[in-house]
Write a protein that holds these residues in place. Sequence first.
Motif, PDB file in Angstrom:
ATOM      1  N   ARG A 340       0.567  -1.175   0.026  1.00 29.16           N
ATOM      2  CA  ARG A 340      -0.382   0.085  -0.199  1.00 29.16           C
ATOM      3  C   ARG A 340       0.733   1.348   0.135  1.00 29.16           C
ATOM      4  N   ILE A 341       0.567   2.297  -0.397  1.00 31.03           N
ATOM      5  CA  ILE A 341       0.850   3.557  -0.898  1.00 31.03           C
ATOM      6  C   ILE A 341       0.261   4.526  -0.490  1.00 31.03           C
ATOM      7  N   ASP A 342       0.701   5.926  -0.022  1.00 27.58           N
ATOM      8  CA  ASP A 342      -1.093   6.304   0.292  1.00 27.58           C
ATOM      9  C   ASP A 342      -0.526   7.619   0.544  1.00 27.58           C
ATOM     10  N   ASP A 343      -0.705   8.999  -0.172  1.00 33.39           N
ATOM     11  CA  ASP A 343      -0.510  10.447   0.314  1.00 33.39           C
ATOM     12  C   ASP A 343      -1.497  10.927   0.787  1.00 33.39           C
ATOM     13  N   THR A 344      -1.057  12.334   1.164  1.00 33.81           N
ATOM     14  CA  THR A 344      -2.279  13.240   1.484  1.00 33.81           C
ATOM     15  C   THR A 344      -2.206  13.832   0.609  1.00 33.81           C
ATOM     16  N   LEU A 345      -2.534  14.870  -0.758  1.00 33.44           N
ATOM     17  CA  LEU A 345      -2.641  15.944  -1.492  1.00 33.44           C
ATOM     18  C   LEU A 345      -2.942  17.176  -1.305  1.00 33.44           C
ATOM     19  N   VAL A 346      -3.368  18.029  -2.121  1.00 32.20           N
ATOM     20  CA  VAL A 346      -3.655  19.065  -2.112  1.00 32.20           C
ATOM     21  C   VAL A 346      -4.272  19.586  -3.396  1.00 32.20           C
ATOM     22  N   VAL A 347      -5.009  19.330  -3.917  1.00 31.79           N
ATOM     23  CA  VAL A 347      -5.657  19.722  -5.517  1.00 31.79           C
ATOM     24  C   VAL A 347      -5.162  21.517  -5.667  1.00 31.79           C
ATOM     25  N   ARG A 348      -4.718  21.797  -6.762  1.00 28.66           N
ATOM     26  CA  ARG A 348      -4.231  22.909  -6.636  1.00 28.66           C
ATOM     27  C   ARG A 348      -4.063  23.160  -8.756  1.00 28.66           C
ATOM     28  N   PRO A 349      -4.531  24.305  -9.381  1.00 35.57           N
ATOM     29  CA  PRO A 349      -3.862  24.208 -10.508  1.00 35.57           C
ATOM     30  C   PRO A 349      -2.655  23.897 -10.784  1.00 35.57           C
ATOM     31  N   GLU A 350      -2.451  23.708 -12.292  1.00 27.87           N
ATOM     32  CA  GLU A 350      -1.779  23.751 -12.667  1.00 27.87           C
ATOM     33  C   GLU A 350       0.021  25.299 -12.856  1.00 27.87           C
ATOM     34  N   ALA A 351      -0.839  26.092 -12.888  1.00 26.37           N
ATOM     35  CA  ALA A 351       0.059  27.509 -12.626  1.00 26.37           C
ATOM     36  C   ALA A 351       0.316  27.680 -11.131  1.00 26.37           C
ATOM     37  N   ASP A 352      -0.242  26.892 -10.854  1.00 24.05           N
ATOM     38  CA  ASP A 352       0.296  27.099  -8.968  1.00 24.05           C
ATOM     39  C   ASP A 352       0.905  25.619  -8.389  1.00 24.05           C
ATOM     40  N   GLY A 353       1.937  24.616  -9.678  1.00 27.48           N
ATOM     41  CA  GLY A 353       2.686  24.093  -9.659  1.00 27.48           C
ATOM     42  C   GLY A 353       1.850  22.623  -9.547  1.00 27.48           C
ATOM     43  N   GLY A 354       1.206  22.438  -9.233  1.00 27.72           N
ATOM     44  CA  GLY A 354       0.145  21.458  -9.839  1.00 27.72           C
ATOM     45  C   GLY A 354      -0.080  20.516  -8.203  1.00 27.72           C
ATOM     46  N   PRO A 355      -0.527  19.773  -8.104  1.00 26.63           N
ATOM     47  CA  PRO A 355      -1.080  19.172  -6.688  1.00 26.63           C
ATOM     48  C   PRO A 355       0.454  19.085  -5.701  1.00 26.63           C
ATOM     49  N   GLU A 356      -0.403  19.819  -4.424  1.00 30.05           N
ATOM     50  CA  GLU A 356       0.698  20.376  -3.307  1.00 30.05           C
ATOM     51  C   GLU A 356       1.291  18.513  -2.493  1.00 30.05           C
ATOM     52  N   LEU A 357       1.866  18.061  -2.523  1.00 33.36           N
ATOM     53  CA  LEU A 357       1.762  16.723  -1.138  1.00 33.36           C
ATOM     54  C   LEU A 357       2.634  16.886  -0.219  1.00 33.36           C
ATOM     55  N   LEU A 358       1.884  16.971   0.772  1.00 34.12           N
ATOM     56  CA  LEU A 358       1.630  16.992   1.894  1.00 34.12           C
ATOM     57  C   LEU A 358       2.772  15.936   2.623  1.00 34.12           C
ATOM     58  N   THR A 359       2.766  15.284   2.187  1.00 32.04           N
ATOM     59  CA  THR A 359       3.172  14.211   3.145  1.00 32.04           C
ATOM     60  C   THR A 359       4.474  13.354   2.097  1.00 32.04           C
ATOM     61  N   ILE A 360       5.702  13.754   2.489  1.00 31.78           N
ATOM     62  CA  ILE A 360       6.589  13.585   1.894  1.00 31.78           C
ATOM     63  C   ILE A 360       7.823  12.022   2.599  1.00 31.78           C
ATOM     64  N   THR A 361       7.727  11.990   3.280  1.00 32.33           N
ATOM     65  CA  THR A 361       8.380  10.408   3.327  1.00 32.33           C
ATOM     66  C   THR A 361       8.317   9.309   1.592  1.00 32.33           C
ATOM     67  N   THR A 362       9.433   8.973   2.004  1.00 38.47           N
ATOM     68  CA  THR A 362      10.385   8.053   0.721  1.00 38.47           C
ATOM     69  C   THR A 362       9.208   7.635   0.328  1.00 38.47           C
ATOM     70  N   LYS A 363       8.712   7.363  -0.813  1.00 39.10           N
ATOM     71  CA  LYS A 363       7.990   5.905  -1.685  1.00 39.10           C
ATOM     72  C   LYS A 363       9.729   5.018  -2.140  1.00 39.10           C
ATOM     73  N   GLU A 364      10.531   5.067  -2.042  1.00 38.20           N
ATOM     74  CA  GLU A 364      11.888   4.540  -2.768  1.00 38.20           C
ATOM     75  C   GLU A 364      11.246   2.955  -1.515  1.00 38.20           C
ATOM     76  N   LEU A 365      11.520   1.590  -2.892  1.00 39.36           N
ATOM     77  CA  LEU A 365      11.189   0.575  -2.018  1.00 39.36           C
ATOM     78  C   LEU A 365      12.654   0.214  -0.731  1.00 39.36           C
ATOM     79  N   LEU A 366      12.748   0.801   1.056  1.00 36.62           N
ATOM     80  CA  LEU A 366      14.262   0.685   0.912  1.00 36.62           C
ATOM     81  C   LEU A 366      13.520  -0.967   1.862  1.00 36.62           C
ATOM     82  N   ALA A 367      15.004  -1.142   2.290  1.00 34.04           N
ATOM     83  CA  ALA A 367      14.989  -2.224   3.115  1.00 34.04           C
ATOM     84  C   ALA A 367      15.886  -1.813   4.252  1.00 34.04           C
ATOM     85  N   LEU A 368      14.840  -2.100   5.357  1.00 35.43           N
ATOM     86  CA  LEU A 368      15.062  -1.807   7.025  1.00 35.43           C
ATOM     87  C   LEU A 368      16.382  -2.644   7.696  1.00 35.43           C
TER      88      LEU A 368
END
Length: 368
Positions: A340-368
């Motif tokens: 599962r990969i889950d982010d919270t974003l805010v819808v923004r127009p393209e002129a404002d940079g597009g969707p704003e990503l609020l949750t920024i922890t890496t989505k790289e598949l890490l081996a812990l």
Amino acid sequence: MSEVYAARRTRLRERCQASGSASALISRPANVRYLAGAAPQDSVLLIGRSEDLLVCVGPPDDRPAEGRPDEALRTHILPGAAGDPAVAAADLAEGQGGDSLAVEEHHLTVARHRAIRSVVPRLRLADLGGAVEQLRVVKDEEEISCLRIGAEIADQALGELLESILVGRTERHLALELERRLVDHGADGPAFPTAVATGPNSGRRAHRPTDRRVEEGDFLSVCLGATYRGYRCEIGRTFVIGTSPADWQIDLYDLVFAAQRAGREMLAPGAAYRDVDRAARQVLDSAGCAEGLPALTGHGVGLEIDEDPQLAPAAMGKLDACVPVTVEPGVHLPGRGGVRIDDTLVVRPEADGGPELLTITTKELLAL
């Protein structure tokens, strides 16, 4: 904030008047908070014909972390801290004149609705429907700021956990640890019960943590969220424990990541809810993962963790700017686990940079 609350109540009053109701009774707690600020438990709000009233069983206490009721709003406290605030508010509405009262039928119990009707038989009771929920969909920048801080807290709690030793610890222990870290970093509390799933449990939506212990080679999927000043966000990530991921784990992770990216890229003002869902779902469908997919790809967040809009196959409507949503596709393979990969974003127009990503922890598949 008084001006903000007053403006929200004015918008609701205009909707009520347009539908023929002189006043409205707000009983759903999240809706009361949206229109009146942080109110005592079980409070209701009367949008009255001549005056708005916050009706409470007891006086507001001093809760700076959660905020306070709108200071410009008069509070009516029930005598002796007894009785039903909704029934009392209906009685007050009748005293202000008018012949109708809109109520939130989707929140009131049948017994409570009957009690109101028995006290104010002269008033016509109408259904307010989801009028307040509709007002809540588009957030102002103060609301988005609260969500952004909540996301930062969740990111921080998750990041710290990933730096600790995980092998041998139970799902339940890890979930409790995450919730403690959320509070330590300034959250009001968790936004919802934290889901930690390992091995064959991983990838399940809303998994209830068990006493299963983390093992080498497991997928570990985590979904958590913070509540900050009443506003709730969420983040979900999946990792591999201890060793380099197996080929099947890499393939499954890449598939879910591609689906999540397709959904995120569709977030724009004017995009249909179901088109966002379709973009993510088609990636998974094309890989033969249609069976067992969740009912929706994402949903709105705010004063509740699951709000409108619903990003689902049959959902009607289109996104507006300043609407925070989750994008959370996942795949679970019975007996093996999932992603599962889950982010919270805010819808923004393209002129404002597009969707704003609020949750920024890496989505790289890490081996812990």
